[in-house]
Motif scaffolding. Structure first.
Motif, PDB file in Angstrom:
ATOM      1  N   GLY A   1       0.677  -1.300   0.095  1.00  0.00           N
ATOM      2  CA  GLY A   1      -0.189   0.093  -0.070  1.00  0.00           C
ATOM      3  C   GLY A   1       0.711   1.335  -0.075  1.00  0.00           C
ATOM      4  N   ILE A   2       0.404   2.402   0.541  1.00  0.00           N
ATOM      5  CA  ILE A   2       0.963   3.633   0.573  1.00  0.00           C
ATOM      6  C   ILE A   2       2.251   3.524   1.262  1.00  0.00           C
ATOM      7  N   ASP A   3       3.212   4.149   0.557  1.00  0.00           N
ATOM      8  CA  ASP A   3       4.652   3.873   1.140  1.00  0.00           C
ATOM      9  C   ASP A   3       5.158   2.481   1.549  1.00  0.00           C
ATOM     10  N   GLY A   4       4.281   1.581   0.988  1.00  0.00           N
ATOM     11  CA  GLY A   4       4.656   0.062   1.418  1.00  0.00           C
ATOM     12  C   GLY A   4       4.472  -0.051   2.890  1.00  0.00           C
ATOM     13  N   ARG A   5       3.455   0.978   3.516  1.00  0.00           N
ATOM     14  CA  ARG A   5       3.940   0.902   5.176  1.00  0.00           C
ATOM     15  C   ARG A   5       2.275   0.322   5.859  1.00  0.00           C
ATOM     16  N   GLU A   6       1.536   0.199   4.616  1.00  0.00           N
ATOM     17  CA  GLU A   6      -0.072  -0.086   5.517  1.00  0.00           C
ATOM     18  C   GLU A   6       0.027  -1.418   6.254  1.00  0.00           C
ATOM     19  N   VAL A   7       0.600  -2.490   5.948  1.00  0.00           N
ATOM     20  CA  VAL A   7       0.553  -3.407   6.847  1.00  0.00           C
ATOM     21  C   VAL A   7       1.246  -3.562   7.810  1.00  0.00           C
ATOM     22  N   MET A   8       2.954  -3.067   7.766  1.00  0.00           N
ATOM     23  CA  MET A   8       3.495  -3.176   8.794  1.00  0.00           C
ATOM     24  C   MET A   8       2.978  -1.898   9.633  1.00  0.00           C
ATOM     25  N   ASP A   9       2.398  -0.814   9.417  1.00  0.00           N
ATOM     26  CA  ASP A   9       1.978   0.174  10.395  1.00  0.00           C
ATOM     27  C   ASP A   9       0.997  -0.468  11.448  1.00  0.00           C
TER      28      ASP A   9
ATOM     29  N   ILE B   1      13.901   5.697   8.551  1.00  0.00           N
ATOM     30  CA  ILE B   1      14.151   6.584   9.750  1.00  0.00           C
ATOM     31  C   ILE B   1      12.839   6.933  10.517  1.00  0.00           C
ATOM     32  N   SER B   2      11.882   7.056   9.800  1.00  0.00           N
ATOM     33  CA  SER B   2      10.494   7.537  10.151  1.00  0.00           C
ATOM     34  C   SER B   2       9.996   6.401  11.096  1.00  0.00           C
ATOM     35  N   ILE B   3      10.048   5.274  10.571  1.00  0.00           N
ATOM     36  CA  ILE B   3       9.783   3.906  11.354  1.00  0.00           C
ATOM     37  C   ILE B   3      10.503   4.039  12.808  1.00  0.00           C
ATOM     38  N   ILE B   4      11.697   4.371  12.805  1.00  0.00           N
ATOM     39  CA  ILE B   4      12.531   4.366  14.253  1.00  0.00           C
ATOM     40  C   ILE B   4      11.752   5.400  15.025  1.00  0.00           C
ATOM     41  N   ASN B   5      11.336   6.681  14.491  1.00  0.00           N
ATOM     42  CA  ASN B   5      10.952   7.672  15.221  1.00  0.00           C
ATOM     43  C   ASN B   5       9.370   7.376  15.550  1.00  0.00           C
ATOM     44  N   VAL B   6       8.809   6.637  15.041  1.00  0.00           N
ATOM     45  CA  VAL B   6       7.402   6.003  15.437  1.00  0.00           C
ATOM     46  C   VAL B   6       7.556   5.279  16.587  1.00  0.00           C
TER      47      VAL B   6
END
Ligand SMILES: C[S@@+](CC[C@H](N)C(=O)[O-])C[C@H]1O[C@@H](n2cnc3c(N)ncnc32)[C@H](O)[C@@H]1O
Length: 213
Positions: free
Chosen positions: A142-150, A177-182
């Motif tokens: 999905g969007i940014d490839g992040r939808e499942v992992m998020d 890097i934004s995942i690390i910040n999350v």
């Protein structure tokens, strides 16, 4: 860390993710981190989205030489669950396999010392994440490839033991890097422990731990 024997027939390959560069980079990262893993003396290990089972089997084979740990694998694809079980058996390790969507059925009181996720990370339309074809589940992010992992991330602090380790595969487009910040909001620190450029894809392996005072 020994690469397990993985035999997939044509029918398996129609729906089950064939071990690829991302799977092998994750195994390499676990191998490079093996002293850290041993120090954590893991009792409970979990792979989410185990596919063929190549990663959890490699980990189980390596750790079994030192500790009698419990290995659990989950996948949304029942064929992947069947193949993970078989690959474990072919490599003489016992993997407890359950079909589920992320960790929906994992009981709240269960915590894991090692959690691994090589998610569907490819950037796609959101609609593709909902595609019911099992092979799409292996890659459509999905969007940014992040939808499942998020969807998984907020649950990680609850299922990870206090000195547990969480390993995640990402690509550049997921913005590691934004995942690390999350994860900082859940008092978890993350770092990139290895990366590799392969055929137009830049893969990163992230490791997260809980921040203890
Ligand atoms: C990129 S593949 C990784 C497979 C394997 N871990 C490896 O490294 O070779 C992603 C896996 O996640 C599974 N998956 C996708 N969405 C899932 C979900 N919501 N819950 C559980 N598993 C999921 C897919 O079926 C697939 O097996």
């Amino acid at each position: 860390m020994e690469t397990p024997i993985v035999k997939l027939d044509i029918q398996d390959l129609e729906t089950v993710y064939e071990p690829s560069e991302d799977s092998f980079l994750l195994i390499d990262a676990l191998e490079a981190d093996f002293e850290k893993l041993k120090k954590a003396k893991p009792v409970m290990c979990l792979e989410i989205g185990s596919g063929s089972g190549v990663v959890i089997t490699a980990l189980a084979k390596a750790l079994n030489r030192f500790f009698p740990a419990y290995f659990m694998a989950v996948d949304i694809n029942s064929n992947a669950c069947r193949v993970t079980k078989r690959v474990g058996q072919d490599n003489l390790v016992d993997i407890n396999v359950l079909q589920m969507d992320l960790i929906n059925l994992v009981k709240k009181e269960n915590t894991f010392d090692v959690v691994i996720f090589n998610p569907p990370y490819v950037v796609t339309e959101s609609l593709e994440v909902l595609d019911q074809r099992l092979i799409s589940k292996t890659w459509a992010g999905g969007i940014d490839g992040r939808e499942v992992m998020d969807m998984l991330f907020p649950h990680i602090p609850n299922i990870l033991s206090n000195n547990g380790l969480f390993y995640l595969v990402t690509i550049k487009q997921n913005d590691p890097i934004s995942i690390i910040n999350v994860f900082k909001q859940w008092k978890m620190s993350g770092e990139i422990i290895c990366d590799r450029k392969i055929r137009g894809e830049h893969l990163y392996i992230l490791r997260f731990v809980k921040i203890t005072l």
